[in-house]
Design a protein around this motif. Structure first.
Motif, PDB file in Angstrom:
ATOM      1  N   GLY A 110       1.035   9.727  -4.242  1.00 39.47           N
ATOM      2  CA  GLY A 110       0.729   9.495  -2.840  1.00 39.47           C
ATOM      3  C   GLY A 110      -0.582   8.734  -2.736  1.00 39.47           C
ATOM      4  N   ASN A 111      -0.886   8.271  -1.555  1.00 35.71           N
ATOM      5  CA  ASN A 111      -2.024   7.363  -1.400  1.00 35.71           C
ATOM      6  C   ASN A 111      -3.393   8.028  -1.489  1.00 35.71           C
ATOM      7  N   MET A 112      -3.447   9.351  -1.310  1.00 37.81           N
ATOM      8  CA  MET A 112      -4.747  10.010  -1.262  1.00 37.81           C
ATOM      9  C   MET A 112      -5.230  10.520  -2.615  1.00 37.81           C
ATOM     10  N   THR A 125       4.123   0.586   0.628  1.00 42.88           N
ATOM     11  CA  THR A 125       4.489  -0.633   1.368  1.00 42.88           C
ATOM     12  C   THR A 125       4.145  -1.892   0.584  1.00 42.88           C
ATOM     13  N   ASN A 126       3.565  -1.714  -0.599  1.00 49.33           N
ATOM     14  CA  ASN A 126       3.158  -2.867  -1.399  1.00 49.33           C
ATOM     15  C   ASN A 126       4.184  -3.109  -2.502  1.00 49.33           C
ATOM     16  N   HIS A 127       5.362  -3.613  -2.094  1.00 49.43           N
ATOM     17  CA  HIS A 127       6.428  -3.870  -3.057  1.00 49.43           C
ATOM     18  C   HIS A 127       6.546  -5.346  -3.406  1.00 49.43           C
ATOM     19  N   GLY A 128       5.806  -6.188  -2.740  1.00 46.34           N
ATOM     20  CA  GLY A 128       5.893  -7.612  -3.013  1.00 46.34           C
ATOM     21  C   GLY A 128       6.918  -8.334  -2.157  1.00 46.34           C
ATOM     22  N   VAL A 129       7.465  -7.644  -1.135  1.00 44.49           N
ATOM     23  CA  VAL A 129       8.379  -8.268  -0.175  1.00 44.49           C
ATOM     24  C   VAL A 129       7.994  -7.796   1.214  1.00 44.49           C
ATOM     25  N   ASP A 130       8.484  -8.477   2.252  1.00 43.43           N
ATOM     26  CA  ASP A 130       8.251  -8.054   3.621  1.00 43.43           C
ATOM     27  C   ASP A 130       9.129  -6.857   3.938  1.00 43.43           C
ATOM     28  N   ILE A 131       8.538  -5.802   4.488  1.00 44.47           N
ATOM     29  CA  ILE A 131       9.265  -4.577   4.790  1.00 44.47           C
ATOM     30  C   ILE A 131       8.973  -4.183   6.226  1.00 44.47           C
ATOM     31  N   ALA A 132      10.008  -3.874   6.965  1.00 42.62           N
ATOM     32  CA  ALA A 132       9.822  -3.490   8.358  1.00 42.62           C
ATOM     33  C   ALA A 132       9.267  -2.079   8.441  1.00 42.62           C
ATOM     34  N   THR A 133       8.568  -1.798   9.550  1.00 47.80           N
ATOM     35  CA  THR A 133       8.021  -0.476   9.843  1.00 47.80           C
ATOM     36  C   THR A 133       7.319   0.156   8.659  1.00 47.80           C
ATOM     37  N   PRO A 134       6.273  -0.473   8.175  1.00 53.54           N
ATOM     38  CA  PRO A 134       5.577   0.083   7.023  1.00 53.54           C
ATOM     39  C   PRO A 134       4.915   1.415   7.351  1.00 53.54           C
ATOM     40  N   ALA A 135       4.862   2.268   6.353  1.00 52.59           N
ATOM     41  CA  ALA A 135       4.193   3.550   6.549  1.00 52.59           C
ATOM     42  C   ALA A 135       2.699   3.345   6.662  1.00 52.59           C
ATOM     43  N   THR A 136       2.056   4.152   7.462  1.00 51.71           N
ATOM     44  CA  THR A 136       0.620   4.052   7.631  1.00 51.71           C
ATOM     45  C   THR A 136      -0.064   4.669   6.425  1.00 51.71           C
ATOM     46  N   THR A 137      -1.022   3.974   5.901  1.00 54.96           N
ATOM     47  CA  THR A 137      -1.752   4.475   4.747  1.00 54.96           C
ATOM     48  C   THR A 137      -2.658   5.612   5.171  1.00 54.96           C
ATOM     49  N   ALA A 138      -2.428   6.755   4.577  1.00 51.71           N
ATOM     50  CA  ALA A 138      -3.269   7.903   4.882  1.00 51.71           C
ATOM     51  C   ALA A 138      -4.675   7.619   4.414  1.00 51.71           C
ATOM     52  N   GLY A 139      -5.592   7.813   5.348  1.00 52.62           N
ATOM     53  CA  GLY A 139      -6.986   7.609   4.976  1.00 52.62           C
ATOM     54  C   GLY A 139      -7.387   6.179   4.877  1.00 52.62           C
ATOM     55  N   ALA A 140      -6.524   5.213   5.328  1.00 51.67           N
ATOM     56  CA  ALA A 140      -6.880   3.805   5.215  1.00 51.67           C
ATOM     57  C   ALA A 140      -8.079   3.505   6.063  1.00 51.67           C
TER      58      ALA A 140
END
Length: 449
Positions: free
Chosen positions: A150-152, A433-448
């Protein structure tokens, strides 16, 4: 635009299984790799290069040690297609299996007095295969843990995988201390050195079954579901991310060089140049790596709070000061001061290692994340890791002073500071959300931020 699917669910138990599988497997692989490094300074010169003078035999032995680093980029390149195309789990299982086989072959290898020049030749070949396997292992295990975190908690999870490094070193030191106390240096050089390689091969079997039960990385599965994969990850990563790779390598070169000077060359220096016992030397390494068991996870935890760059901007100057103090304190032959020398030089480096997995992986999208991480990791080790013990021995032999070693490492740190200042902070980036392609409705990065 591709609709972003939900990532496979992570649970506490699945995360613990992943951490256990990656840490245990990495500890086993580093046990084999570190064992070779320790024996290269005190055993292999007698077993495989008995006709050389002591100084030349040590240089020759460290040269074989460096061969493993030459193989790492090739291993990383071979495993990169597996990990970025077929999954992190497959690469982890395969690398551990291969490492176990190589370990058993080293254990069975006859010495120079039995088969002559074939002994060092086969040793070089097996060391090459050992490095090839580790080139795939380190990055696959770290990426698997990071993508589960996870991002945190990426810094801490990555640190727990690298926690396997000092665990392996502790196991090596414990064996060598026990061997010195029970069988003596002569028996260790004759046959005792083979026992831990056999043990490593047997334990690799256990690691294989542990890793087989782990589920694939949820971030990788999501990327594959939306088609965010590269057909040629190596070509893509060097075409699109070359400046980042170069800066990351420059930042980490002095950390790697210092690590192998302390953990590998210093063993030989204390025994050969200072005339102290190998048991004492292994005890110092044991104490140092016990400290690493605390400092590496601490570094990962702190980097999750303040960022990777900020952590490194504090830890790297401390490593530089430790480098300056290393050999003057070792030369006192006072055990407390010798331990202090190793802790000052390596302690801050352990803190840095806590952030290393995330620092190497975060700049790259999922499609080439393994390849990017492995490229930085293996090229860095090829340049600094392969040459550090050999270069240190050669510098001392040529100049007659350890200050030449300190000057080279110090210059590397100055270059590293400049490279670090030109890298962005990646702590707050979102893997999902960092897969190298455009993705709709990206998840918000916790703690960004």
């Amino acid at each position: 635009m591709t609709t972003r699917p939900h990532a496979p669910e992570r649970t506490g138990s699945s995360n613990l299984r992943v951490l256990g599988a990656t840490t245990v497997g990495t500890a086993l692989e580093w046990f084999d790799f570190a064992l070779y490094g320790a024996l290269a300074g005190v055993v292999f010169p007698h077993v495989f290069f008995p006709n050389s003078t002591p100084a030349v035999a040590v240089v020759q032995s460290f040269a074989t040690f460096g061969v493993g680093f030459l193989a790492r980029p090739l291993g990383a390149a071979w495993f990169s297609r597996i990990a970025d195309r077929n999954g992190r789990k497959r690469a982890m299982v395969l690398s551990l299996t291969m490492m176990g086989v190589v370990s058993l072959l080293i254990a069975c290898l006859p010495g120079y007095n039995t088969i002559g020049v074939w002994a060092p030749a086969l040793l070089v070949a097996l060391r090459f295969l050992q490095g090839f396997c580790l080139g795939g292992e380190a990055s696959s295990a770290q990426i698997m843990a990071l993508e589960y975190a996870g991002n945190m908690r990426r810094g801490f999870y990555g640190a727990m995988v690298n926690f396997g490094n000092p665990v392996g070193q502790v196991l090596v030191a414990l064996f060598l201390i026990a061997a010195g106390a029970t069988m003596g240096d002569e028996a260790l050089r004759s046959w005792g050195w083979r026992l831990p390689f056999v043990a490593g091969a047997l334990i690799a079997v256990v690691g294989y079954f542990i890793r087989r039960k782990v589920e694939e990385s949820p971030v990788f599965l999501e990327a594959r579901e939306i088609g965010a994969q590269s057909a040629t990850p190596i070509r893509e990563v060097f075409r699109s991310h070359r400046p980042t790779i170069i800066k990351l390598i420059l930042v980490w070169l002095p950390n790697t060089a210092l690590s192998y000077i302390v953990s590998t060359y210093a063993i030989s220096y204390i025994v050969t140049n200072l005339g102290m016992s190998s048991t004492l030397t292994f005890s110092l390494v044991l104490g140092l790596n016990l400290c690493g068991l605390v400092l590496i996870p601490l570094g990962g935890f702190i980097s999750d709070k303040i960022g990777r760059k900020k952590l490194l901007s504090f830890s790297m100057p401390a490593s530089l000061l430790g480098t300056i103090a290393l050999f003057p304190l070792l030369d006192t032959k006072s055990v407390p001061l010798m331990f202090l020398a190793m802790l000052l030089s390596q302690g801050a480096q352990f803190i840095s290692v806590g952030a290393m997995a995330a620092f190497f992986a975060e700049p790259f999208p999922t499609s080439v994340r393994y390849t990017g991480h492995a490229s930085v990791y293996t090229i860095n080790n090829l340049i600094a890791g392969s040459s550090a013990p050999f270069a240190a021995a050669l510098l001392l032999s040529t100049t007659g002073t350890t200050w030449s070693i300190i000057a080279v490492v110090g210059t590397m740190f100055i270059i590293a500071f400049i490279a670090l200042s030109r890298l962005p902070e990646t702590r707050w980036d979102n893997f999902e959300t960092n897969h190298g392609v455009d993705i709709a409705t990206p998840a918000t990065t916790a703690g960004a931020k």
